[in-house]
Scaffold this active site. Structure first.
Site, PDB file in Angstrom:
ATOM      1  N   LEU A 137       0.862  -1.175   0.000  1.00  0.00           N
ATOM      2  CA  LEU A 137       0.000   0.000   0.000  1.00  0.00           C
ATOM      3  C   LEU A 137       0.901   1.228   0.000  1.00  0.00           C
ATOM      4  O   LEU A 137       1.969   1.217   0.618  1.00  0.00           O
ATOM      5  CB  LEU A 137      -0.902   0.038   1.240  1.00  0.00           C
ATOM      6  CG  LEU A 137      -2.001  -1.017   1.373  1.00  0.00           C
ATOM      7  CD1 LEU A 137      -2.738  -0.819   2.697  1.00  0.00           C
ATOM      8  CD2 LEU A 137      -2.986  -0.942   0.223  1.00  0.00           C
ATOM      9  N   ASP A 138       0.465   2.299  -0.667  1.00  0.00           N
ATOM     10  CA  ASP A 138       1.231   3.544  -0.638  1.00  0.00           C
ATOM     11  C   ASP A 138       1.440   4.000   0.796  1.00  0.00           C
ATOM     12  O   ASP A 138       0.608   3.735   1.679  1.00  0.00           O
ATOM     13  CB  ASP A 138       0.479   4.661  -1.381  1.00  0.00           C
ATOM     14  CG  ASP A 138       0.274   4.362  -2.854  1.00  0.00           C
ATOM     15  OD1 ASP A 138       0.982   3.491  -3.383  1.00  0.00           O
ATOM     16  OD2 ASP A 138      -0.598   5.010  -3.459  1.00  0.00           O
ATOM     17  N   VAL A 139       2.510   4.746   1.029  1.00  0.00           N
ATOM     18  CA  VAL A 139       2.772   5.271   2.358  1.00  0.00           C
ATOM     19  C   VAL A 139       1.624   6.171   2.831  1.00  0.00           C
ATOM     20  O   VAL A 139       1.316   6.241   4.022  1.00  0.00           O
ATOM     21  CB  VAL A 139       4.120   6.043   2.375  1.00  0.00           C
ATOM     22  CG1 VAL A 139       4.060   7.262   1.465  1.00  0.00           C
ATOM     23  CG2 VAL A 139       4.501   6.443   3.792  1.00  0.00           C
TER      24      VAL A 139
END
Length: 306
Positions: A137-139
């Site tokens: 998942l993106d930060v």
């Protein structure tokens, strides 16, 4: 009678949601227990599911229930909540600001490091810095992730993601009102030709498919349910921006910073709410659900208030 401890990490959540996560039982089952007066929090009978928990209380079920294999592990490592663990997998609820694994150019915390700190041994498959990681998942995106613990689970889950048999559902608050209210975006994604730190729709890029449907439409923004058929970097953010409706709080892809400021957001309104897949060890279908973090919930309440 069954007794469960509400982890401090769930402080502020609705009691029905917290009870579902702690016990592993469905929200509807928990609601029926509340209706029957069979659920107690800190010794007091719960009368409303909307009641908030403080964290650290004891939850008591006075009606015998069949044990569920899906439970909340109360361990918490620096914000990464372990919602399920067995011999093959560990499912975590990742907060914003944490990456899946260590990477060049990012010095912040990672899920891999947090699991190690919590004493969770994961699969040694994969590159050294991303062992056990089968999805990312993106930060700036919060929500559910599964990590492989056994070598067999790693192989099975990687194949499941390649075969697109993993159900990944997100909620996104986007600017404006998508027309039509539901639809499919199919457009190839690759690195932006002029900025390698972002992605873009590029001819010859990787095949990418996003399905969306409207949950709530408000004056300033629309809450969408999004199902990913593929899993490209920044896929939802790129596809919604291409549709003319970027995720609120996502200036990298064209979000209005004024609206973001009014809502108190410093990241994109995007949350991985549901994750379902065939368990690599048992062969049974399992699913997990995550509640909105406080910052996203507050922003949504402001939008709902107009």
């Amino acid at each position: 009678m069954s007794v469960f401890l509400i982890p401090e990490a769930l402080a502020g959540e609705r009691v029905d949601a917290a009870a579902a996560r702690v016990t592993g039982h469905s929200r509807s089952r928990i609601e029926s227990l509340i209706d029957g007066g069979n659920l107690l929090l800190a010794g007091a009978v719960i009368t409303k599911g909307s009641q908030r928990v403080r964290g650290g209380e004891l939850l008591e079920l006075t009606e015998a229930l069949t044990p569920s294999p899906v439970r909340l592990d109360p361990r918490l490592a620096d914000g990464v909540l372990i919602v399920h663990e067995d011999a093959d997998i560990v499912v975590v609820d990742k907060p914003v600001g944490v990456v899946a694994h260590p990477s060049l150019g990012f010095e912040g915390p990672s899920v891999v490091e947090h699991l190690a700190a919590a004493g969770v041994a994961v699969s040694t498959s994969g590159a050294p810095e991303r062992q056990g990681i089968v999805q990312r998942l993106d930060v700036g995106t919060s929500g559910l992730m599964v990590v492989a613990k056994s070598e067999a689970a790693y192989s099975v889950l990687k194949q499941a993601f390649r075969d697109r048999t993993v159900d990944k559902t997100y909620h996104a608050l986007v600017q404006g009102h998508p027309d039509p209210f539901e639809g499919t975006i199919e457009a190839p994604i690759a690195r932006h030709p002029g900025a390698d730190w972002k992605m873009a729709i590029v001819e010859g890029g990787r095949h990418s498919v996003t399905h969306y449907e409207t949950i709530e439409a408000h004056r300033a923004a629309t809450l969408l349910r999004i199902h990913l058929e593929t899993g490209r970097t920044h896929q939802i953010r790129v596809h919604m921006a291409a549709l003319g409706h970027p995720c609120v709080g996502d200036p990298l892809y064209g979000a209005d910073p004024t609206l973001s400021a009014r809502l108190g957001l410093d990241r994109q309104w995007l949350h991985a709410v549901e994750l379902g897949f065939t368990h690599p060890g048992t062969g049974e279908y399992v699913s997990f659900r995550s509640q909105y973090p406080d910052d996203l919930d507050r922003a949504l309440q402001i939008v709902r208030a107009g």
